[in-house]
Design a protein around this motif. Structure first.
Motif, PDB file in Angstrom:
ATOM      1  N   MET A   1       1.141   8.197 -21.789  1.00 52.97           N
ATOM      2  CA  MET A   1      -0.027   7.446 -22.266  1.00 52.97           C
ATOM      3  C   MET A   1      -1.301   7.873 -21.536  1.00 52.97           C
ATOM      4  SD  MET A   1       2.113   5.699 -20.160  1.00 52.97           S
ATOM      5  CE  MET A   1       3.028   4.646 -21.272  1.00 52.97           C
ATOM      6  N   TYR A   2      -1.150   8.495 -20.375  1.00 53.59           N
ATOM      7  CA  TYR A   2      -2.273   9.081 -19.654  1.00 53.59           C
ATOM      8  C   TYR A   2      -2.272  10.605 -19.740  1.00 53.59           C
ATOM      9  CZ  TYR A   2      -3.391   4.640 -17.320  1.00 53.59           C
ATOM     10  OH  TYR A   2      -3.759   3.347 -17.044  1.00 53.59           O
TER      11      TYR A   2
ATOM     12  N   ASP B   1       0.798  -1.221   0.000  1.00 52.36           N
ATOM     13  CA  ASP B   1       0.000   0.000   0.000  1.00 52.36           C
ATOM     14  C   ASP B   1       0.838   1.281   0.000  1.00 52.36           C
ATOM     15  OD1 ASP B   1      -2.952   0.927   0.318  1.00 52.36           O
ATOM     16  OD2 ASP B   1      -1.843   2.121   1.793  1.00 52.36           O
ATOM     17  N   SER B   2       1.673   1.437   0.977  1.00 48.29           N
ATOM     18  CA  SER B   2       2.484   2.652   1.097  1.00 48.29           C
ATOM     19  C   SER B   2       3.417   2.826  -0.098  1.00 48.29           C
ATOM     20  CB  SER B   2       3.298   2.606   2.391  1.00 48.29           C
ATOM     21  OG  SER B   2       4.186   3.704   2.464  1.00 48.29           O
ATOM     22  N   PHE B   3       4.020   1.735  -0.539  1.00 44.55           N
ATOM     23  CA  PHE B   3       4.962   1.796  -1.653  1.00 44.55           C
ATOM     24  C   PHE B   3       4.268   2.234  -2.947  1.00 44.55           C
ATOM     25  CE2 PHE B   3       6.936  -0.450  -5.290  1.00 44.55           C
ATOM     26  CZ  PHE B   3       8.123   0.255  -5.332  1.00 44.55           C
ATOM     27  N   ILE B   4       3.132   1.629  -3.263  1.00 44.39           N
ATOM     28  CA  ILE B   4       2.428   1.949  -4.515  1.00 44.39           C
ATOM     29  C   ILE B   4       1.897   3.379  -4.492  1.00 44.39           C
ATOM     30  CG2 ILE B   4       0.405   1.401  -5.936  1.00 44.39           C
ATOM     31  CD1 ILE B   4       2.733  -0.548  -6.300  1.00 44.39           C
ATOM     32  N   HIS B   5       1.364   3.823  -3.377  1.00 41.72           N
ATOM     33  CA  HIS B   5       0.867   5.204  -3.293  1.00 41.72           C
ATOM     34  C   HIS B   5       2.015   6.211  -3.448  1.00 41.72           C
ATOM     35  CE1 HIS B   5      -2.955   3.501  -1.842  1.00 41.72           C
ATOM     36  NE2 HIS B   5      -3.471   4.665  -2.169  1.00 41.72           N
TER      37      HIS B   5
ATOM     38  N   MET C   1      -1.620  -1.965  -7.226  1.00 45.54           N
ATOM     39  CA  MET C   1      -2.019  -2.834  -6.122  1.00 45.54           C
ATOM     40  C   MET C   1      -2.401  -4.230  -6.600  1.00 45.54           C
ATOM     41  SD  MET C   1      -1.524  -1.231  -3.308  1.00 45.54           S
ATOM     42  CE  MET C   1      -2.417  -2.320  -2.173  1.00 45.54           C
ATOM     43  N   SER C   2      -2.666  -4.375  -7.895  1.00 50.36           N
ATOM     44  CA  SER C   2      -2.983  -5.696  -8.439  1.00 50.36           C
ATOM     45  C   SER C   2      -1.721  -6.514  -8.720  1.00 50.36           C
ATOM     46  CB  SER C   2      -3.785  -5.558  -9.744  1.00 50.36           C
ATOM     47  OG  SER C   2      -2.963  -5.140 -10.821  1.00 50.36           O
TER      48      SER C   2
ATOM     49  N   ALA D   1      -6.092  13.345 -11.929  1.00 48.79           N
ATOM     50  CA  ALA D   1      -6.373  12.759 -10.611  1.00 48.79           C
ATOM     51  C   ALA D   1      -6.977  11.360 -10.724  1.00 48.79           C
ATOM     52  CB  ALA D   1      -7.303  13.674  -9.821  1.00 48.79           C
ATOM     53  N   GLN D   2      -7.909  11.181 -11.665  1.00 50.22           N
ATOM     54  CA  GLN D   2      -8.532   9.869 -11.822  1.00 50.22           C
ATOM     55  C   GLN D   2      -7.538   8.857 -12.382  1.00 50.22           C
ATOM     56  OE1 GLN D   2     -11.610   8.886 -10.691  1.00 50.22           O
ATOM     57  NE2 GLN D   2     -10.746   6.880 -11.178  1.00 50.22           N
ATOM     58  N   ASP D   3      -6.658   9.303 -13.278  1.00 51.88           N
ATOM     59  CA  ASP D   3      -5.649   8.406 -13.843  1.00 51.88           C
ATOM     60  C   ASP D   3      -4.649   7.969 -12.770  1.00 51.88           C
ATOM     61  OD1 ASP D   3      -6.661   8.573 -16.505  1.00 51.88           O
ATOM     62  OD2 ASP D   3      -5.720  10.538 -16.694  1.00 51.88           O
ATOM     63  N   ILE D   4      -4.336   8.875 -11.849  1.00 51.31           N
ATOM     64  CA  ILE D   4      -3.440   8.519 -10.752  1.00 51.31           C
ATOM     65  C   ILE D   4      -4.086   7.430  -9.904  1.00 51.31           C
ATOM     66  CG2 ILE D   4      -2.330   9.358  -8.641  1.00 51.31           C
ATOM     67  CD1 ILE D   4      -2.035  12.092 -10.068  1.00 51.31           C
ATOM     68  N   LYS D   5      -5.376   7.562  -9.634  1.00 45.23           N
ATOM     69  CA  LYS D   5      -6.099   6.520  -8.893  1.00 45.23           C
ATOM     70  C   LYS D   5      -6.085   5.199  -9.661  1.00 45.23           C
ATOM     71  CE  LYS D   5      -9.291   9.642  -6.471  1.00 45.23           C
ATOM     72  NZ  LYS D   5     -10.706  10.064  -6.318  1.00 45.23           N
ATOM     73  N   THR D   6      -6.204   5.294 -10.979  1.00 43.89           N
ATOM     74  CA  THR D   6      -6.172   4.086 -11.810  1.00 43.89           C
ATOM     75  C   THR D   6      -4.825   3.385 -11.702  1.00 43.89           C
ATOM     76  OG1 THR D   6      -7.792   4.962 -13.376  1.00 43.89           O
ATOM     77  CG2 THR D   6      -6.343   3.219 -14.173  1.00 43.89           C
TER      78      THR D   6
END
Length: 263
Positions: free
Chosen positions: A245-246, A146-150, A177-178, A166-171
């Motif tokens: 790409m985003y 969690d901490s690493f990916i964020h 996380m997968s 912002a939405q792409d960052i959440k994506t």
């Protein structure tokens, strides 16, 4: 978009296969997946057969072995192309995918009519970067993802794009996380151990495209544009960090299609 899966040795590789025509192979970056290409695939697949894969331990692909080197992953992609009956492809590698593309170009040049590094570099890790890879691998094993990916997600995009993307960052966080812990740790150590690959660019005679983001916090343009030769095209995408790409998908598609039109 419907994904396919095929067994390559001990590894089940998941991939998108969309469009018809000359084949392009898209390899995502670290803690990413084939979904990284979702904004550019519709345009690219109008004129090309676009294959976007999940690297081992990323997305929906399994980890067939405890760890994979950069060269191992290049070999898996070669086996995938053999299984699909493909050769004479153009390979595009983003970040980690670029390191794999360089290893592939060195070992299996007969498969490539050209290749591209997107927000990637032929330089090896510095001693400081190697130490950081080891620290992050230990952190993930001890504390989870969690901490690493964020933290990683904050570096991928230009700070100037934090609101618009912002939405792409959440994506990208969701995609990250997968990724399996084994996949992340293996990739970190593979990146740590990769050699200086500038000689691959020096020796290659096929067309090469190198794309850099003007505001890339991970691989700035001077680290991407390491070799100048007539067969190497350099493209700087303004307003982009490590994730054009985003951040600037239309500009990235334009650069890719301009390059492909010359092959």
């Amino acid at each position: 978009m419907e994904s396919k899966k095929i067994q390559v040795g001990n590894t089940a590789i998941s991939y998108f296969d969309k469009g018809e025509g000359k084949t392009i192979v898209l390899i995502h970056g670290f803690a990413g997946s084939k979904l990284y290409w979702e904004k550019v695939l519709p345009d690219l697949s109008e004129n090309y057969r676009a294959i976007a894969i999940d690297l081992p331990g990323h997305g929906e692909s399994t980890m067939g072995f405890e760890k994979n080197s950069i060269e191992d992953m290049a070999g898996l992609i070669k086996e995938l192309l053999d299984t699909l009956g493909l050769e004479d492809v153009t390979m595009f590698g983003h970040s980690l995918g670029g390191y794999i593309t360089l290893a592939f170009a060195e070992r299996y040049p007969q498969y490539l009519n050209g290749f591209s590094l997107i927000h990637s570099t032929a330089n090896p890790d510095s001693d400081e970067a190697k130490s950081g890879r080891e620290t992050n691998a230990k952190k993930v094993l001890e504390e989870g993802m969690d901490s690493f990916i964020h933290g990683l997600s904050q570096k991928l995009f230009s700070p100037a794009n934090s609101e618009v993307n912002a939405q792409d960052i959440k994506t990208t966080v969701k995609i990250g996380m997968s990724t399996s812990i084994k996949g992340v740790v293996s990739a970190l150590l593979a990146m740590r151990d990769r050699p200086d690959q500038n000689y691959v660019l020096e020796d290659s005679e096929v067309p090469v495209l190198i794309v850099a983001g003007e505001q890339d916090q991970i691989i700035p343009p001077d680290k991407a544009f390491t070799i100048k030769k007539p067969n190497i095209q350099q493209v700087l995408i303004k307003g982009a960090g490590h994730m054009s790409m985003y951040e600037q998908p239309a500009e990235l598609v334009r650069a890719m299609e301009d390059f492909l039109a010359k092959i």
